[in-house]
Design an enzyme around this catalytic site. Structure first.
Site, PDB file in Angstrom:
ATOM      1  N   ILE A  11       0.817  -1.214   0.000  1.00 39.98           N
ATOM      2  CA  ILE A  11       0.000   0.000   0.000  1.00 39.98           C
ATOM      3  C   ILE A  11       0.854   1.269   0.000  1.00 39.98           C
ATOM      4  O   ILE A  11       0.417   2.309  -0.487  1.00 39.98           O
ATOM      5  CB  ILE A  11      -1.012  -0.013   1.173  1.00 39.98           C
ATOM      6  CG1 ILE A  11      -2.134   0.983   0.889  1.00 39.98           C
ATOM      7  CG2 ILE A  11      -0.341   0.264   2.502  1.00 39.98           C
ATOM      8  CD1 ILE A  11      -3.429   0.670   1.577  1.00 39.98           C
ATOM      9  N   ASP A  34       0.682  -0.184   9.311  1.00 37.61           N
ATOM     10  CA  ASP A  34       1.009   1.018  10.079  1.00 37.61           C
ATOM     11  C   ASP A  34       2.523   1.266  10.087  1.00 37.61           C
ATOM     12  O   ASP A  34       2.994   2.377   9.794  1.00 37.61           O
ATOM     13  CB  ASP A  34       0.493   0.788  11.507  1.00 37.61           C
ATOM     14  CG  ASP A  34       0.266   2.080  12.274  1.00 37.61           C
ATOM     15  OD1 ASP A  34       0.343   3.155  11.668  1.00 37.61           O
ATOM     16  OD2 ASP A  34       0.002   1.992  13.488  1.00 37.61           O
ATOM     17  N   GLY A 124      -4.741  -8.527  10.018  1.00 36.64           N
ATOM     18  CA  GLY A 124      -3.384  -8.888  10.436  1.00 36.64           C
ATOM     19  C   GLY A 124      -3.381  -9.250  11.909  1.00 36.64           C
ATOM     20  O   GLY A 124      -4.045 -10.206  12.309  1.00 36.64           O
TER      21      GLY A 124
HETATM   22  P1  ADP Z   1      -4.605  -4.812  11.725  1.00 31.01           P
HETATM   23  O1  ADP Z   1      -3.914  -4.375  12.981  1.00 31.01           O
HETATM   24  O2  ADP Z   1      -5.784  -3.910  11.369  1.00 31.01           O
HETATM   25  O3  ADP Z   1      -4.932  -6.255  11.699  1.00 31.01           O
HETATM   26  P2  ADP Z   1      -2.218  -5.186  10.058  1.00 31.01           P
HETATM   27  O4  ADP Z   1      -1.361  -4.099   9.531  1.00 31.01           O
HETATM   28  O5  ADP Z   1      -1.634  -6.089  11.086  1.00 31.01           O
HETATM   29  O6  ADP Z   1      -3.558  -4.467  10.567  1.00 31.01           O
HETATM   30  O7  ADP Z   1      -2.727  -6.090   8.851  1.00 31.01           O
HETATM   31  C1  ADP Z   1      -3.757  -5.747   7.965  1.00 31.01           C
HETATM   32  C2  ADP Z   1      -3.529  -6.441   6.627  1.00 31.01           C
HETATM   33  O8  ADP Z   1      -2.577  -5.711   5.871  1.00 31.01           O
HETATM   34  C3  ADP Z   1      -2.989  -7.865   6.721  1.00 31.01           C
HETATM   35  O9  ADP Z   1      -3.721  -8.665   5.823  1.00 31.01           O
HETATM   36  C4  ADP Z   1      -1.529  -7.722   6.285  1.00 31.01           C
HETATM   37  O10 ADP Z   1      -1.058  -8.891   5.621  1.00 31.01           O
HETATM   38  C5  ADP Z   1      -1.603  -6.590   5.304  1.00 31.01           C
HETATM   39  N1  ADP Z   1      -0.367  -5.794   5.092  1.00 31.01           N
HETATM   40  C6  ADP Z   1       0.756  -5.740   5.850  1.00 31.01           C
HETATM   41  N2  ADP Z   1       1.635  -4.876   5.320  1.00 31.01           N
HETATM   42  C7  ADP Z   1       1.071  -4.359   4.205  1.00 31.01           C
HETATM   43  C8  ADP Z   1       1.469  -3.421   3.199  1.00 31.01           C
HETATM   44  N3  ADP Z   1       2.684  -2.820   3.236  1.00 31.01           N
HETATM   45  N4  ADP Z   1       0.603  -3.137   2.185  1.00 31.01           N
HETATM   46  C9  ADP Z   1      -0.611  -3.712   2.131  1.00 31.01           C
HETATM   47  N5  ADP Z   1      -1.048  -4.607   3.030  1.00 31.01           N
HETATM   48  C10 ADP Z   1      -0.221  -4.943   4.061  1.00 31.01           C
END
Ligand code: ADP
Length: 169
Positions: A11, A34, A124
């Protein structure tokens, strides 16, 4: 009419008006999306988040709400931070997850953003099952009136991409 598109990727590399961050309530950064957004976007984002905490969200940004900051060095204009529900803590309350998408689109409209990239919020470390999260994401975006022209779901891995693709079929 909002077009929904699907991309497998990172992203932080999306050239869109706004990228949505799966933030935590503190707004001070974390892991996953994040962490990637703050690492790549640089200190300007954290600084803006600190200001928001000081001015409005001393107790944290509530689950299901969204707020915008600069996107720093990212190839986007804004980051919209939203706090997804933790699956277990929320009891799987899908209204809270839907609210993240709806509130983020509302903020996007306020900003005048026309292209918005979303990650799979809460799937995630917050452990929402991917199939259910994808259904809620797609249903909510389809059911929300917005001036956003493109909503792009950006899925990090192949499985998540396939689950979202199934949902769009
Ligand atoms: P949450 O705390 O809301 O669960 P996370 O960041 O741990 O958020 O994960 C949300 C989703 O984003 C997961 O499916 C993870 O695999 C995915 N993810 C992690 N890094 C990235 C990235 N750089 N770009 C897009 N999606 C990502």
């Amino acid at each position: 009419m909002t077009m929904i598109t699907l991309v497998r990727g990172d992203i932080t590399e999306q050239h869109v008006d706004a990228v949505v961050n799966a933030a935590n309530s503190s707004l001070l950064g974390g892991g996953g999306v994040d962490g990637a957004i703050h690492r790549k976007g640089g200190p300007e984002i954290l600084s803006a988040c600190r200001d928001l905490r000081a001015s409005h969200y001393g107790k944290g940004l509530p689950t299901g709400k969204a707020v915008a900051t600069t996107a720093g060095n990212l190839p986007a204009r804004w980051v919209i931070h939203t706090v997804g529900p933790v699956f277990q803590v929320s009891g799987g309350d899908e209204l809270l997850l839907a609210s993240c998408y709806r509130e983020s689109l509302r903020v996007a409209d306020e900003l005048g953003a026309r292209t918005v990239a979303f990650p799979a919020i809460s799937t995630g470390v917050y452990r929402w099952p991917m199939e259910d999260a994808a259904r809620i994401a797609v249903e909510t975006v389809r059911g929300t009136e917005t001036r956003v022209e493109e909503v792009r779901f950006v899925l990090f891995d192949e499985r998540a991409y396939e689950v979202f693709a199934d949902q769009l079929r």
